[in-house]
Design a protein around this motif. Structure first.
Motif, short mmCIF file in Angstrom:
data_model
loop_
_atom_site.label_atom_id
_atom_site.label_comp_id
_atom_site.label_asym_id
_atom_site.label_seq_id
_atom_site.Cartn_x
_atom_site.Cartn_y
_atom_site.Cartn_z
N SER A 186 -63.74 -15.90 43.43
CA SER A 186 -63.53 -15.51 42.27
C SER A 186 -64.24 -14.32 41.81
O SER A 186 -63.82 -13.29 41.33
CB SER A 186 -63.05 -16.34 41.06
N ALA A 189 -63.67 -11.57 44.32
CA ALA A 189 -62.44 -10.75 44.12
C ALA A 189 -62.43 -9.89 42.82
O ALA A 189 -61.51 -8.96 42.78
CB ALA A 189 -61.32 -11.90 43.93
N ILE A 196 -59.44 -11.01 50.01
CA ILE A 196 -60.37 -11.77 50.02
C ILE A 196 -59.86 -13.40 50.34
O ILE A 196 -58.71 -13.85 49.98
CB ILE A 196 -60.97 -12.30 48.71
N GLY A 225 -55.32 -11.47 44.98
CA GLY A 225 -55.97 -11.08 46.13
C GLY A 225 -56.73 -12.03 46.88
O GLY A 225 -57.50 -11.72 47.83
N VAL A 226 -56.69 -13.37 46.45
CA VAL A 226 -57.51 -14.43 47.09
C VAL A 226 -56.66 -15.22 47.78
O VAL A 226 -55.55 -15.92 47.41
CB VAL A 226 -58.13 -15.33 45.99
#
Length: 247
Positions: A186, A189, A196, A225-226
């Motif tokens: 987190s 990111a 990620i 985006g994780v």
């Protein structure tokens, strides 16, 4: 393998090889049946890399027979979750294999893999996460990627991560490996604009539930985006990162 098949067919077309000889050479495509395993020789054409052997749960003899089948066809070799004793047996039969003892992973590059477009960074929260990270690192390398390690940059000392910021921002994909509370993905990111890939590890005390706490934390990551893979799955993170890096 694709180039091998093209070479065989080309020789038949030019009259340099008899069809029955070509048939013998191609008889184990798309797979070779070893009785206990069907080695997927066609996978390199479909996926760009030969079948990868998951060593855990297989006998040494099974691993060795599958590895020989892959190497005999000219493919690159990757065997995950391998003890050092098993590696020694593989090396006696296939002398050029390499072994990463931390990642417990055997590899052999017989030909270049297609090059990735950028660099993949592999980050760990702590030193205890390194074995999973090493599995990811070796996998990224043999899949044709430029890859760099940045270890021990977890949230217990964020200045360590910020100290590597200038280097990491040049990455095209970032793999983050963390146990305990699993906070590192987190944080990463929130700092970088690239994909990620988060890997929860089984590192931690009782209430970490062997990585379940980190897994749930990563699945609930606030920044976009994780992507999250399974607990201790460095290989899976690397494979996904490589796919992204080849797009």
């Amino acid at each position: 393998m694709k180039s091998q098949i093209e070479d065989i067919l080309g020789k038949v077309h030019r009259g340099e090889m008899a069809p029955d000889r070509a048939l013998r050479l191609l008889r184990d495509y798309p797979y070779e049946d070893l009785g206990f395993a069907k080695v997927d020789h066609h996978r390199e054409i479909r996926k760009g890399f030969p079948e990868i052997i998951y060593g855990l749960g297989k006998t040494d003899e099974q691993i060795l027979k599958i590895a020989r089948a892959i190497v005999r066809r000219g493919g690159n070799l990757l065997v995950t979750r391998v003890a050092e004793g098993t590696y020694r047996k593989i090396r006696r039969a296939i002398p050029k294999v390499a072994y990463n003892p931390l990642g417990r992973i055997v590899s052999l590059r017989q030909k270049p893999s297609p090059a990735g477009k950028g660099k993949i960074f592999v980050l760990t929260a702590g030193t205890s996460d390194i074995p999973v990270a090493e599995e990811a690192f070796v996998t990224c390398e043999i899949l044709g990627n430029e890859v760099e390690r940045v270890y021990d940059v977890g949230v217990a000392g964020l200045h360590r991560l910020l100290g590597e910021y200038g280097k990491i921002r040049d990455g095209r994909v970032i793999i983050t490996v963390a146990g305990m509370e699993g906070a590192l993905p987190s944080v990463v990111a929130g700092l970088f604009t690239v994909p990620i890939i988060a890997v929860p590890t089984s590192v931690g005390y009782g209430a970490s539930f062997k990585g379940v706490a980190a897994l749930l934390a990563m699945l609930n990551s606030c920044p976009g985006g994780v992507a999250v893979v399974n607990i201790d799955n460095g290989f899976g993170a690397a494979y996904l990162a490589s796919l992204i890096n080849h797009l």
